[in-house]
Scaffold this motif. Structure first.
Motif, PDB file in Angstrom:
ATOM      1  N   PRO A  38       6.072 -16.139   2.055  1.00  0.00           N
ATOM      2  CA  PRO A  38       6.022 -15.231   3.200  1.00  0.00           C
ATOM      3  C   PRO A  38       7.315 -14.459   3.420  1.00  0.00           C
ATOM      4  O   PRO A  38       8.381 -14.839   2.931  1.00  0.00           O
ATOM      5  CB  PRO A  38       5.787 -16.194   4.371  1.00  0.00           C
TER       6      PRO A  38
ATOM      7  N   GLN B 225       0.176  -9.126   7.180  1.00  0.00           N
ATOM      8  CA  GLN B 225      -0.880 -10.098   6.912  1.00  0.00           C
ATOM      9  C   GLN B 225      -0.434 -11.431   7.508  1.00  0.00           C
ATOM     10  O   GLN B 225       0.736 -11.790   7.384  1.00  0.00           O
ATOM     11  CB  GLN B 225      -1.077 -10.275   5.410  1.00  0.00           C
TER      12      GLN B 225
ATOM     13  N   LYS C  22       4.061 -10.605   4.804  1.00  0.00           N
ATOM     14  CA  LYS C  22       3.198 -11.758   5.012  1.00  0.00           C
ATOM     15  C   LYS C  22       3.889 -12.701   5.986  1.00  0.00           C
ATOM     16  O   LYS C  22       5.032 -13.104   5.777  1.00  0.00           O
ATOM     17  CB  LYS C  22       2.920 -12.488   3.706  1.00  0.00           C
TER      18      LYS C  22
END
Length: 191
Positions: free
Chosen positions: A116, A90, A49
């Motif tokens: 993240p 992502q 992420k």
């Protein structure tokens, strides 16, 4: 995008060291395994992420789409090639105004809430980093800054962080450091 390096160095994501990445100044990226293919022999325990901290046109008078567009193009290319270690990337974006330190800090805290693998952005460079430095150090998430830093915000300085990496370093201090490296470490007589 140096994202593969962030995957292996992030405290929240595990991977093998066989993944490498290259970065182009335009924001394009290529990720490969040590064997050079897009198929992966490494594994990641969590999805990748990325949080982008940059404004797009319409969010302020100085906003541009370049950073968002470049990140999306790079991520699309990496994902189409199989991702990194079999994981798709992502991305979430939060506006972070280089002219508004409170906005930048709030955006950085939102980024940390996403848990993240890496944070990319801060187009205001060292000035913008200074406003979020304590949270960069607290969050311990690799933060790749897409603009110039100054001598006071590089890693190893009082205002720097081991978690903040400047992706664009073309200042006189970098030239001086490179020259010193050639002379002192490599023994060069002429440059």
């Amino acid at each position: 995008m140096m994202l593969a390096a962030a995957c292996s160095s992030s405290k929240k994501t595990a991977s093998t060291a066989t993944t490498t990445a290259t970065t182009a100044a335009s924001g394009g990226a290529t990720a490969t395994t040590a064997g050079g293919s897009s198929s992966s022999t490494c594994t990641l325990s969590k999805p990748i992420k990325v949080v982008l901290l940059a404004e797009i046109v319409g969010e302020s008078a100085i906003a541009v789409n370049y950073y968002n567009d470049g990140a999306n193009i790079a991520i699309d290319q990496i994902n189409k090639a199989g991702g990194i270690c079999g994981q798709q990337i992502q991305m979430v974006r939060y506006p972070a105004s280089p002219l508004d330190p409170q906005n930048t800090n709030a955006a950085y805290l939102k980024a940390l809430d996403q848990n993240p693998t890496a944070i990319i952005g801060l187009p205001g460079g060292g000035t913008q980093l200074a406003g979020v430095l304590s949270n960069v150090n607290r969050g311990q998430i690799p933060t790749m800054i897409i603009s110039l830093g100054d001598d006071t915000t590089w890693y190893g300085t009082k205002g720097g962080s081991q978690y903040a990496w400047f992706m664009e370093q073309d200042t006189s201090a970098v030239a001086a450091a490179g020259t010193n490296n050639y002379i002192q470490a490599l023994g060069a007589k002429k440059i």
